[in-house]
Design an enzyme around this catalytic site. Structure first.
Site, PDB file in Angstrom:
ATOM      1  N   SER A 129      15.069  28.784  52.848  1.00  0.00           N
ATOM      2  CA  SER A 129      15.786  29.295  54.013  1.00  0.00           C
ATOM      3  C   SER A 129      14.837  30.044  54.938  1.00  0.00           C
ATOM      4  O   SER A 129      13.962  30.774  54.489  1.00  0.00           O
ATOM      5  CB  SER A 129      16.917  30.234  53.589  1.00  0.00           C
ATOM      6  OG  SER A 129      17.571  30.764  54.734  1.00  0.00           O
ATOM      7  N   LYS A 183      21.265  28.252  47.138  1.00  0.00           N
ATOM      8  CA  LYS A 183      21.010  27.934  48.551  1.00  0.00           C
ATOM      9  C   LYS A 183      22.273  27.434  49.234  1.00  0.00           C
ATOM     10  O   LYS A 183      22.548  27.764  50.395  1.00  0.00           O
ATOM     11  CB  LYS A 183      19.897  26.877  48.656  1.00  0.00           C
ATOM     12  CG  LYS A 183      19.610  26.405  50.096  1.00  0.00           C
ATOM     13  CD  LYS A 183      19.254  27.563  51.022  1.00  0.00           C
ATOM     14  CE  LYS A 183      18.599  27.112  52.316  1.00  0.00           C
ATOM     15  NZ  LYS A 183      19.319  26.136  53.107  1.00  0.00           N
ATOM     16  N   HIS A 186      24.354  30.443  49.882  1.00  0.00           N
ATOM     17  CA  HIS A 186      23.675  31.135  50.987  1.00  0.00           C
ATOM     18  C   HIS A 186      24.109  30.538  52.314  1.00  0.00           C
ATOM     19  O   HIS A 186      24.447  31.254  53.265  1.00  0.00           O
ATOM     20  CB  HIS A 186      22.161  31.011  50.796  1.00  0.00           C
ATOM     21  CG  HIS A 186      21.338  31.296  52.019  1.00  0.00           C
ATOM     22  ND1 HIS A 186      21.266  30.431  53.100  1.00  0.00           N
ATOM     23  CD2 HIS A 186      20.525  32.344  52.340  1.00  0.00           C
ATOM     24  CE1 HIS A 186      20.469  30.934  54.025  1.00  0.00           C
ATOM     25  NE2 HIS A 186      20.006  32.082  53.591  1.00  0.00           N
ATOM     26  N   ASN A 187      24.118  29.215  52.406  1.00  0.00           N
ATOM     27  CA  ASN A 187      24.514  28.551  53.650  1.00  0.00           C
ATOM     28  C   ASN A 187      25.990  28.761  53.948  1.00  0.00           C
ATOM     29  O   ASN A 187      26.380  28.855  55.115  1.00  0.00           O
ATOM     30  CB  ASN A 187      24.190  27.057  53.576  1.00  0.00           C
ATOM     31  CG  ASN A 187      22.705  26.780  53.729  1.00  0.00           C
ATOM     32  OD1 ASN A 187      21.875  27.651  53.520  1.00  0.00           O
ATOM     33  ND2 ASN A 187      22.368  25.559  54.097  1.00  0.00           N
ATOM     34  N   GLU A 190      26.210  32.011  55.470  1.00  0.00           N
ATOM     35  CA  GLU A 190      25.660  31.843  56.825  1.00  0.00           C
ATOM     36  C   GLU A 190      26.721  31.295  57.779  1.00  0.00           C
ATOM     37  O   GLU A 190      26.856  31.769  58.918  1.00  0.00           O
ATOM     38  CB  GLU A 190      24.468  30.901  56.753  1.00  0.00           C
ATOM     39  CG  GLU A 190      23.790  30.580  58.063  1.00  0.00           C
ATOM     40  CD  GLU A 190      22.689  29.545  57.876  1.00  0.00           C
ATOM     41  OE1 GLU A 190      22.709  28.530  58.596  1.00  0.00           O
ATOM     42  OE2 GLU A 190      21.817  29.754  57.008  1.00  0.00           O
TER      43      GLU A 190
END
Length: 474
Positions: A129, A183, A186-187, A190
């Protein structure tokens, strides 16, 4: 020329920048791209003067790497990754290592890990990222696989990762697909963060009538606060001041309001449903992007369906209301992070990932898209209580959110009165209100299910685990 320490396959923006990042830390690299012209362009421009060796066949690429080979694959997720792996497998030897640095679905990473480990090849699924700039200057890295594979890569990964006050933004995430799972979430966070910022912008611009210059000033001020200091607030501040040279108009006003997505947000929603973890803010953010894609339908609907759109609020104390929007944004953002971390906690137990949530919060402090000032507080909350079920219960956040909830509610009332859609703000407040209540109306839901389907129910005046059925029609 000496054998290359590290190899990169795939020279799109992220691949190029990661390759240059590795080279800049003192590691000679080899590069290969399926399209020969792309490789030549990279060598003739960005790689000039660098310790880079290009290969124009995958066989040549493998030959110029020192053993055991370390190969970072930066190609499109899905079939292209499998294709590269199948090309590499017959050329590699025991102990060689493939690193998938794309946004692969964690299920695919689990499968590839099993297949390659059985062939005595190392495989690491690594979330990356930070976008274009982060890849070049220091991203947040989330590698999953075997601990031995990570230990072998660690000297390189710790040097290319972003550096913060308590170390490099990389850690061993966990076995198999753990890196790509983290990840993916995480997105998802986001997605939620970006949608919440967009809704705050909508209220300030279309509700209060702030100009782009005023929006720039507001967001710049917010970025100085402990609550909202973050990369996304920072770049939003810069967006508001950018003027298109051709039209002499602020560029943000010329951009079509139809947002794209690459799938990681949707994957986060799907896995949350599979694990039974509520993430309504993230779901609302994904849904908002889908709704935005119905541009032509929305234009037609705007002509046929009336509402209070376009009314500007005349407030005596506009500055005070802007502060309330700031508080609402902070509370909503914390709910988005709380949902993401709760999902990681459940996945860790379900898939035996043994995730260290404090360490994950730490490596998100630098390099990555969701880096924010309060990640230090999130790290401290999980260090204090690794089994913390939800960030809303952490002393770092609990009282702060409770103290701001009146402003949060007032902002949502104003948005609803004006006809300004705030799906992520609303989902966050609903999550907060649902989580803090000891009793929800699903007692009625259970009665209905038992009425039409004999699905049974539990009673509050009997021990948990005892189930009852009623012949309601009699």
């Amino acid at each position: 020329m000496a054998p290359r320490t590290f190899g990169v396959i795939g020279l799109a923006v992220m691949g190029e920048n990661l390759a240059l990042n590795v080279e800049s830390r003192g590691f000679p690299i080899a590069v290969y791209n399926r399209t020969e012209t792309k490789t030549k362009e990279f060598m003739e421009k960005r790689a000039v003067g660098k310790d880079v060796k290009a290969a124009y066949s995958i066989e040549e690429f493998v030959k110029i790497l020192e053993r055991p080979r370390k190969i970072l694959v930066m190609v499109k997720a899905g079939g292209p990754v499998d294709k590269v792996i199948q090309q590499l497998k017959p050329l590699l030897e025991e102990g060689d290592m493939i690193i998938d640095g794309g946004n692969s679905l964690y299920d695919d990473t689990e499968r590839r890990t099993n297949e390659l480990e059985a062939s005595k090849l190392g495989f690491v699924g690594m979330g990356v990222s930070g976008g274009e700039e982060g890849a070049l200057n220091g991203p947040s890295l989330m590698p999953g696989g075997t601990k031995a594979s990570y230990d072998y890569l660690e000297p390189i990964l710790t040097k290319i990762a972003a550096q913060v006050d308590d170390g490099p933004c990389v850690t061993f995430i966990g076995p198999r697909g753990a890196g790509h799972y983290v990840k993916m979430v995480h997105n998802g966070i986001e997605y939620g963060d970006m949608q919440l910022i967009a809704e705050a912008y909508d209220i300030l611009k279309n509700g209060l009538g702030l100009t782009n210059e005023e929006l720039h000033e507001v967001f710049a001020e917010w970025n100085k606060t402990d609550e909202l200091n973050s990369f996304l607030i920072e770049i939003t501040t810069d967006i508001f001041k950018y003027v298109d040279k051709q039209s002499n108009t602020h560029l943000v006003d010329l951009i079509l309001d139809s947002a794209g997505q690459k799938g990681t947000g949707r994957w986060t929603v799907v896995t949350s449903l599979e694990l039974g973890v509520p993430i309504p803010t993230i779901y609302a953010a994904v849904n908002a992007r889908v709704m935005s894609s119905y541009k032509e339908e929305r234009i037609e609907a705007s002509k046929q369906i009336s509402g209070p759109d376009g009314h500007i609020v005349a407030l005596q104390n506009k500055k005070a209301f802007i502060s309330k929007v700031r508080d609402a944004l902070y509370c909503s953002k914390m709910c988005s992070y709380a949902q993401g971390m709760a999902l990681l906690g459940k996945a860790s137990k379900e898939y035996n990932y043994e995730l260290n949530l404090a360490e994950i919060a730490r490596i998100w402090k630098g390099g990555c898209i969701i880096r924010a000032g309060f990640l230090d507080k999130i790290k401290n909350a999980y260090n204090e209580n690794p089994e913390l079920p939800n960030l809303l219960l952490a002393s770092e956040f609990k009282q702060t959110i409770v103290d701001r909830q009146e402003a949060w509610r007032e902002v949502l009332v104003m948005a609803n009165t004006l006809g300004i859609a705030v799906p992520a703000f609303s989902a966050s407040l609903d999550y907060f209100d649902s989580y803090r209540r000891s009793r929800l109306p699903q007692n009625l839901t259970q009665a209905q299910r038992d009425f039409f389907g004999a699905h049974t129910y539990e009673r509050i005046d009997r021990p948990r685990g005892e189930f009852f059925h009623t012949e309601w029609a009699k």
